[in-house]
Design a protein around this motif. Sequence first.
Motif: not given
Ligand SMILES: Cc1cc2nc3c(=O)[nH]c(=O)nc-3n(C[C@H](O)[C@H](O)[C@H](O)COP(=O)(O)OP(=O)(O)OC[C@H]3O[C@@H](n4cnc5c(N)ncnc54)[C@H](O)[C@@H]3O)c2cc1C
Lengths: 253, 316
Positions: B207, B232, B248-249, B251, B263-264, B267, B269, B286, B302, B304
């Motif tokens: 995010g 993440t 995470g898992q 990391g 902005g996480v 998940a 993991q 969200d 937001d 930002n």
């Molecule tokens: C085997 C395996 C191992 C994994 N190991 C890890 C691990 O070690 N670590 C890890 O992190 N993931 C791991 N994952 C991946 C994990 O499943 C997720 O895909 C990942 O954590 C998502 O990262 P994210 O939250 O940054 O991104 P997203 O899921 O894309 O989330 C982004 C978030 O930001 C928010 N957002 C967007 N724009 C804004 C804004 N302007 N203001 C406020 N909020 C905003 C959204 O609402 C959303 O909730 C693994 C997956 C698998 C299959």
Amino acid sequence: MKILTLVRQVPDGEARIRIQNGAVDLEGATLVIDGMDEYGVEEALRLREGGADAEVVAVGVGPKRTEDALRTALAMGADRAIHVEADGALDPVTLSKVIAQIAQEEGADLILVGSQQADWDSQALGPATAERLGWPQLTWTNQLSLEGQTLKGRHDVDEGNESFEVDLPAVIGTQQGLNEPRYPTLPNIMKAKKKELRKDDLGKYGVSGARVRTVESTIQVRQRMNKLIDGKDPQQAASELLNLLRNEAKVNL
Amino acid sequence: MILIVAEYSGGKLAKSTLEMVAAAHASGREGPLTALVLGQGVASIADEVAPYVDQVLVGDDARLASYNPELWAAATAQIASEGEAHTVFVAGSRAGREFSARVAVKLDAPLLEDVISLEGAGSALRAQRYTYLARVTETVEADAPVLIVSVKPGAFPAAEPQATAGEQYDVDLELPASRVRITGKTVEKSSRVPLAEADVVVTGGRGVGSPERFAELIETLADNIGAGVGATRAVVDAGWRPYSEQVGQTGKTVAPQAYIAVGVSGAVQHMSGMGKSKYIVAVNKDPEAPIFKVADYGIVGDLNVIVPALIEATRR
Ligand SMILES: Cc1cc2nc3c(=O)[nH]c(=O)nc-3n(C[C@H](O)[C@H](O)[C@H](O)COP(=O)(O)OP(=O)(O)OC[C@H]3O[C@@H](n4cnc5c(N)ncnc54)[C@H](O)[C@@H]3O)c2cc1C
């Protein structure tokens, strides 16, 4: 050469974990091939496709259902599989005894294994297996190539990463970044049904149960406060959050 | 005796070593508490650890100039055997979890891995550890003449020094030749506190939007409040941040006083690496994002505009 790729069957990341009588109950949970091990299966296939004259053998130790994970490995492209049926729990160090014997019997040159398993949350299996065989091991590998009898690659360590070279035989711990595992195609799933999946008996390996006993499993859901602040007025929200962190949570900011 | 393999980094004793001392005390195991310091030019490390233990064994050897699992395992097993150690403590770092497994095989000893609590139970040792992506807490037990224990970083409070510092002794080691050739090393240096030791962690997710915004928002906020920086996997996969920052898992696992996720999405993991943090804070636009379910404090909005406001309010 012969490559063993170790496969565990674990609950899917999204699966709900249930506890029944103080133990994890996987009945009804979606079980998959461990994501970390899957990188190992894929890497074995890529080494073979990259020109290594290799037989790829998937090895799994676990209850009857472990067969499904091994079939997935076969459908991805492994040549054959060995399933050591074991119902009771084994700890990773004890399990390494079984794996090391299979590696010796098979005359394996390379063992690929996930750097951490998603059921035990353990990192011990690879290094313990290597020690039993008297082999070197590299954990958390995210880049690998084979030149003659020498593996070259890169792996993560506590303070960053290292490039390495090691001569076969060796144990390689796999992880994300190494490759993108392929999905088994339908024709390959069909083909996998005809591939050899040898059944083996745990008793043969002189292993009599785990040396680390699980006494109890619990799911402790820590109650979180869930205090939500509306962010419409950013300054107001920021100061409210800092106030809560400093005065209620007593975090030193 | 109880043997603790001292961990250090950048020429300084790591907090994990003092946590192992605390774990040894908690275990109720008896006998002199002995620290083993392995490496080259480690006199200052030996001096640093001495106040916390009864004795320090120093294996200062050119062959130990950099960490190598086979050499560390051989040295630890040798000293544990010679000193008739009944319990061997190793840090639950990547290196520690790697060579402790080899030590367990060498000494034919059970391994209690990545423990978060310890309790003596007669000649046995009972421990708690997380399993199933940290969703389950397992109580495990082992009973054998020698037990190997790796200790999860951050699970025990750092021990306090004793009244008198332990005596130091040099040891001679029989080491195998290393079969791995390290041809290059990248140390991901950071001026910030190491993630595993940070009291506060600020983590940015997808995010945040871009590597530039990550530096501008996440790094600045972290610096203002003296926090470590996390990321993440989505962010690491996109190449915005180095893998060493991934939580995470696949990391790092962290359990700071406060974990601020910006902005996480939350998940499983990711949560397996930070779910045990004392306080979890989320900033997300969200209100349905899963991260809010595990958050103590959350700002719906937001990032930002929220993060700049936080930066402003924490400016030193
Ligand atoms: C085997 C395996 C191992 C994994 N190991 C890890 C691990 O070690 N670590 C890890 O992190 N993931 C791991 N994952 C991946 C994990 O499943 C997720 O895909 C990942 O954590 C998502 O990262 P994210 O939250 O940054 O991104 P997203 O899921 O894309 O989330 C982004 C978030 O930001 C928010 N957002 C967007 N724009 C804004 C804004 N302007 N203001 C406020 N909020 C905003 C959204 O609402 C959303 O909730 C693994 C997956 C698998 C299959």
